[in-house]
Design a protein around this motif. Structure first.
Motif, PDB file in Angstrom:
ATOM      1  N   GLY A  10      11.448   2.543  60.592  1.00  0.00           N
ATOM      2  CA  GLY A  10      10.530   1.804  61.454  1.00  0.00           C
ATOM      3  C   GLY A  10      11.112   0.531  62.014  1.00  0.00           C
ATOM      4  O   GLY A  10      10.399  -0.248  62.675  1.00  0.00           O
ATOM      5  N   ALA A  11      12.400   0.284  61.792  1.00  0.00           N
ATOM      6  CA  ALA A  11      13.022  -0.963  62.243  1.00  0.00           C
ATOM      7  C   ALA A  11      13.437  -0.864  63.708  1.00  0.00           C
ATOM      8  O   ALA A  11      13.490   0.222  64.297  1.00  0.00           O
ATOM      9  CB  ALA A  11      14.242  -1.266  61.377  1.00  0.00           C
ATOM     10  N   SER A  12      13.725  -2.025  64.288  1.00  0.00           N
ATOM     11  CA  SER A  12      14.178  -2.061  65.680  1.00  0.00           C
ATOM     12  C   SER A  12      15.549  -1.391  65.786  1.00  0.00           C
ATOM     13  O   SER A  12      16.289  -1.283  64.809  1.00  0.00           O
ATOM     14  CB  SER A  12      14.278  -3.504  66.164  1.00  0.00           C
ATOM     15  OG  SER A  12      15.285  -4.203  65.442  1.00  0.00           O
ATOM     16  N   GLU A  13      15.875  -0.941  66.979  1.00  0.00           N
ATOM     17  CA  GLU A  13      17.142  -0.247  67.184  1.00  0.00           C
ATOM     18  C   GLU A  13      18.331  -1.142  66.859  1.00  0.00           C
ATOM     19  O   GLU A  13      19.322  -0.694  66.286  1.00  0.00           O
ATOM     20  CB  GLU A  13      17.231   0.238  68.645  1.00  0.00           C
ATOM     21  CG  GLU A  13      18.468   1.075  68.923  1.00  0.00           C
ATOM     22  CD  GLU A  13      18.495   1.609  70.342  1.00  0.00           C
ATOM     23  OE1 GLU A  13      19.566   2.046  70.785  1.00  0.00           O
ATOM     24  OE2 GLU A  13      17.433   1.576  71.003  1.00  0.00           O
ATOM     25  N   GLY A  14      18.223  -2.442  67.187  1.00  0.00           N
ATOM     26  CA  GLY A  14      19.325  -3.359  66.902  1.00  0.00           C
ATOM     27  C   GLY A  14      19.551  -3.538  65.418  1.00  0.00           C
ATOM     28  O   GLY A  14      20.700  -3.516  64.949  1.00  0.00           O
ATOM     29  N   PHE A  15      18.461  -3.739  64.660  1.00  0.00           N
ATOM     30  CA  PHE A  15      18.583  -3.921  63.209  1.00  0.00           C
ATOM     31  C   PHE A  15      19.107  -2.642  62.560  1.00  0.00           C
ATOM     32  O   PHE A  15      19.968  -2.692  61.674  1.00  0.00           O
ATOM     33  CB  PHE A  15      17.231  -4.300  62.617  1.00  0.00           C
ATOM     34  CG  PHE A  15      17.248  -4.498  61.127  1.00  0.00           C
ATOM     35  CD1 PHE A  15      17.778  -5.646  60.562  1.00  0.00           C
ATOM     36  CD2 PHE A  15      16.755  -3.502  60.280  1.00  0.00           C
ATOM     37  CE1 PHE A  15      17.813  -5.819  59.176  1.00  0.00           C
ATOM     38  CE2 PHE A  15      16.787  -3.655  58.902  1.00  0.00           C
ATOM     39  CZ  PHE A  15      17.306  -4.829  58.359  1.00  0.00           C
ATOM     40  N   GLN A  16      18.591  -1.505  63.011  1.00  0.00           N
ATOM     41  CA  GLN A  16      19.036  -0.236  62.431  1.00  0.00           C
ATOM     42  C   GLN A  16      20.517  -0.010  62.704  1.00  0.00           C
ATOM     43  O   GLN A  16      21.280   0.391  61.810  1.00  0.00           O
ATOM     44  CB  GLN A  16      18.215   0.918  63.018  1.00  0.00           C
ATOM     45  CG  GLN A  16      18.499   2.254  62.350  1.00  0.00           C
ATOM     46  CD  GLN A  16      17.645   3.368  62.907  1.00  0.00           C
ATOM     47  OE1 GLN A  16      18.135   4.211  63.668  1.00  0.00           O
ATOM     48  NE2 GLN A  16      16.370   3.397  62.542  1.00  0.00           N
ATOM     49  N   SER A  17      20.932  -0.286  63.932  1.00  0.00           N
ATOM     50  CA  SER A  17      22.338  -0.097  64.296  1.00  0.00           C
ATOM     51  C   SER A  17      23.249  -1.024  63.506  1.00  0.00           C
ATOM     52  O   SER A  17      24.312  -0.613  63.020  1.00  0.00           O
ATOM     53  CB  SER A  17      22.514  -0.339  65.795  1.00  0.00           C
ATOM     54  OG  SER A  17      23.865  -0.244  66.162  1.00  0.00           O
ATOM     55  N   ALA A  18      22.821  -2.298  63.334  1.00  0.00           N
ATOM     56  CA  ALA A  18      23.633  -3.261  62.590  1.00  0.00           C
ATOM     57  C   ALA A  18      23.738  -2.863  61.117  1.00  0.00           C
ATOM     58  O   ALA A  18      24.825  -2.941  60.515  1.00  0.00           O
ATOM     59  CB  ALA A  18      23.030  -4.657  62.721  1.00  0.00           C
ATOM     60  N   THR A  19      22.617  -2.420  60.546  1.00  0.00           N
ATOM     61  CA  THR A  19      22.622  -2.023  59.129  1.00  0.00           C
ATOM     62  C   THR A  19      23.498  -0.801  58.906  1.00  0.00           C
ATOM     63  O   THR A  19      24.286  -0.749  57.950  1.00  0.00           O
ATOM     64  CB  THR A  19      21.184  -1.733  58.649  1.00  0.00           C
ATOM     65  OG1 THR A  19      20.367  -2.873  58.873  1.00  0.00           O
ATOM     66  CG2 THR A  19      21.174  -1.395  57.166  1.00  0.00           C
ATOM     67  N   LEU A  20      23.358   0.196  59.781  1.00  0.00           N
ATOM     68  CA  LEU A  20      24.168   1.408  59.647  1.00  0.00           C
ATOM     69  C   LEU A  20      25.645   1.108  59.871  1.00  0.00           C
ATOM     70  O   LEU A  20      26.517   1.713  59.228  1.00  0.00           O
ATOM     71  CB  LEU A  20      23.688   2.474  60.629  1.00  0.00           C
ATOM     72  CG  LEU A  20      22.320   3.089  60.334  1.00  0.00           C
ATOM     73  CD1 LEU A  20      21.941   4.087  61.417  1.00  0.00           C
ATOM     74  CD2 LEU A  20      22.311   3.758  58.961  1.00  0.00           C
ATOM     75  N   GLY A  21      25.942   0.149  60.767  1.00  0.00           N
ATOM     76  CA  GLY A  21      27.326  -0.245  60.983  1.00  0.00           C
ATOM     77  C   GLY A  21      27.915  -0.888  59.733  1.00  0.00           C
ATOM     78  O   GLY A  21      29.060  -0.599  59.346  1.00  0.00           O
ATOM     79  N   PHE A  22      27.118  -1.750  59.074  1.00  0.00           N
ATOM     80  CA  PHE A  22      27.553  -2.373  57.828  1.00  0.00           C
ATOM     81  C   PHE A  22      27.768  -1.316  56.747  1.00  0.00           C
ATOM     82  O   PHE A  22      28.777  -1.340  56.032  1.00  0.00           O
ATOM     83  CB  PHE A  22      26.515  -3.401  57.367  1.00  0.00           C
ATOM     84  CG  PHE A  22      26.738  -3.920  55.974  1.00  0.00           C
ATOM     85  CD1 PHE A  22      27.708  -4.884  55.730  1.00  0.00           C
ATOM     86  CD2 PHE A  22      25.995  -3.434  54.905  1.00  0.00           C
ATOM     87  CE1 PHE A  22      27.933  -5.358  54.436  1.00  0.00           C
ATOM     88  CE2 PHE A  22      26.196  -3.900  53.622  1.00  0.00           C
ATOM     89  CZ  PHE A  22      27.169  -4.862  53.387  1.00  0.00           C
ATOM     90  N   CYS A  23      26.824  -0.381  56.647  1.00  0.00           N
ATOM     91  CA  CYS A  23      26.926   0.680  55.634  1.00  0.00           C
ATOM     92  C   CYS A  23      28.161   1.545  55.866  1.00  0.00           C
ATOM     93  O   CYS A  23      28.870   1.905  54.920  1.00  0.00           O
ATOM     94  CB  CYS A  23      25.672   1.562  55.649  1.00  0.00           C
ATOM     95  SG  CYS A  23      24.188   0.748  55.026  1.00  0.00           S
TER      96      CYS A  23
END
Length: 443
Positions: A29-42
């Protein structure tokens, strides 16, 4: 006041919980930017951790096996412990497949109405095409089991070591190298032993350093998998199949291996389960027996008190050829697919064909261990042998990723049980349980 330092298994468990929270609840349910940043970190920390583990696998195997074989006392010692190791791996694998056979026949997840079965099998063909599954297994047959012997003697050992999963050649070379060190004259033999012992110690220290970062790496590996898991497809027969595999794995993990620990390892099973928890959590997170090997060796030696000699031989070999969870999974997949075809109007497998599945599941789990997409290849070998189409592999694709994590944990745990059992048979006292060992008569 000193900060509280959690033990490694609690740190890894916390990372798994956080990964589940992010992957299942926060990121969807997160924003696309937050999701993209988190997945990039992961992706970054997960890849970094896996690369670090893979970096040390080959040198750790080489130094450990050469060091272990050197201290086995020559060819007689090697033959004895090697025979016991192979006997254990064969027995535990046979038990695993038998458990899978019984559970899938009792639960019968593929016994559904004809319309559902036809829809699932039709969808399976589409999935197989979309995911490129047929290309992954195309050209594979029972000859892959025979090729395991060719992979034991690669033409280029460096090339074999650089290819992911091609560890049999490295193991064979290391065993032979350590064996022939024993044939050197005393001065040269002593120099070799000092070198390989010190090299092994360096690798163990490097391993310990990398393992400190396991919780961060585990978070990075697990979070994207849970976010991408197709839970909407885990319905009906697929959910029944999923639960069948989990129940069978749990029965083998708790009962079969627990009884082996109690009666042959002569240790309290709960003690071993607790001690191996960091190994299990790491195996679950990485889905790789080989990537977990550094932590497995360190934990079995330090926590279970199994000698370096035994660990150095049994665990690297087990990470390559001992695949209890994989063999169990292959058996259930093939029988589940056969049940679907029977529900759709086909003919169910008879007892003889089911026993053939058991045999092939046991042998292919070893024979194709070094091939990419090993489980898919093994299943592709078995399906035509019992008259089922390879395209049906697609029916289990939705659950394969999550179940891969579970069966890898069982594979690795079986390796640790084998190390304890073989250590006990060699007169060692795992966990210091000297009261359980055979009393020696003093002269």
């Amino acid at each position: 006041m000193n900060p509280i330092r959690w033990k490694l298994h609690w740190q890894i468990l916390l990372a798994l919980v956080l990964g589940a929270i992010f992957g299942l609840f926060i990121l969807p349910g997160a924003s696309e930017g937050f999701q993209s940043a988190t997945l990039g970190f992961c992706a970054f920390v997960g890849s970094l951790f896996m690369n670090a583990l893979k970096m040390i696998i080959v040198p750790l195997i080489v130094t450990s096996i050469i060091g272990g074989v050197m201290h086995l006392g020559g060819e007689k010692g090697l033959g004895r412990i090697g025979g016991k190791t192979l006997l254990y791996y064969t027995t535990s694998g046979a038990l695993a497949v038998t458990v899978g056979l019984l559970v899938v026949n009792i639960m019968a997840p593929g016994n559904v109405d004809a319309e559902t079965a036809q829809a699932m099998l039709g969808e399976a063909e589409i999935t197989s095409a979309d995911q490129g599954l047929i290309e992954k297994v195309e050209g594979r047959d029972a000859s892959d089991v025979v090729e395991v012997f060719l992979r034991m003697f690669p033409s280029n050992i460096v090339d074999a070591a650089s290819n992911n999963g091609q560890l049999l050649g490295v193991i064979t070379f290391s065993i032979l190298f350590g064996l022939f060190i024993g044939k050197l004259n005393p001065d040269l033999r002593e120099a070799q032993q000092k070198f390989w012992d010190s090299a092994q110690q360096v690798m163990l220290m490097l391993t310990e350093f990398i393992i400190r970062f396991a919780p961060i790496g585990v978070f990075g590996l697990v979070t994207p998998k849970l976010l991408e898991a197709p839970f909407d497809k885990l319905l009906g027969a697929i959910l029944a199949f999923f639960l069948t595999v989990l129940i069978a794995l749990a029965l083998h993990f708790i009962i079969s291996l627990g009884l082996i620990l109690k009666f042959f390892g002569k240790v309290r099973p709960i003690e071993h389960y607790k001690a191996m928890s960091p190994v299990l959590l790491t195996a679950f997170s990485t889905s790789s027996s080989s990537a977990t090997l550094p932590l497995t060796m360190e934990t079995v030696e330090e926590e279970a008190k199994v000698s370096s000699k035994t660990c150095s031989f049994t665990l690297p070999l087990g990470a390559t050829v001992n695949m209890d969870g994989t063999a169990l999974y292959e058996c259930i997949v093939v029988l589940f697919i056969s049940q679907l075809y029977a529900s759709a109007g086909g003919v169910a497998l008879d007892l003889g064909q089911q026993l053939l599945v058991v045999f092939l599941a046991l042998t292919t789990s070893i024979g194709v261990a070094g091939i990419p997409a090993a489980s898919l290849v093994a299943i592709a070998v078995i399906l035509p042998a019992v008259g089922l189409p390879v395209e049906a592999i697609g029916v289990i694709w939705a659950t394969d990723r999550l179940l891969d994590m579970c069966r890898t944990a069982v594979n690795v745990f079986s390796d640790t049980v084998g190390a304890v059992v073989i250590a006990r048979s060699e007169g060692e006292t795992p966990y210091g349980n000297v009261e359980h060992s055979t009393p020696k008569i003093e002269h």
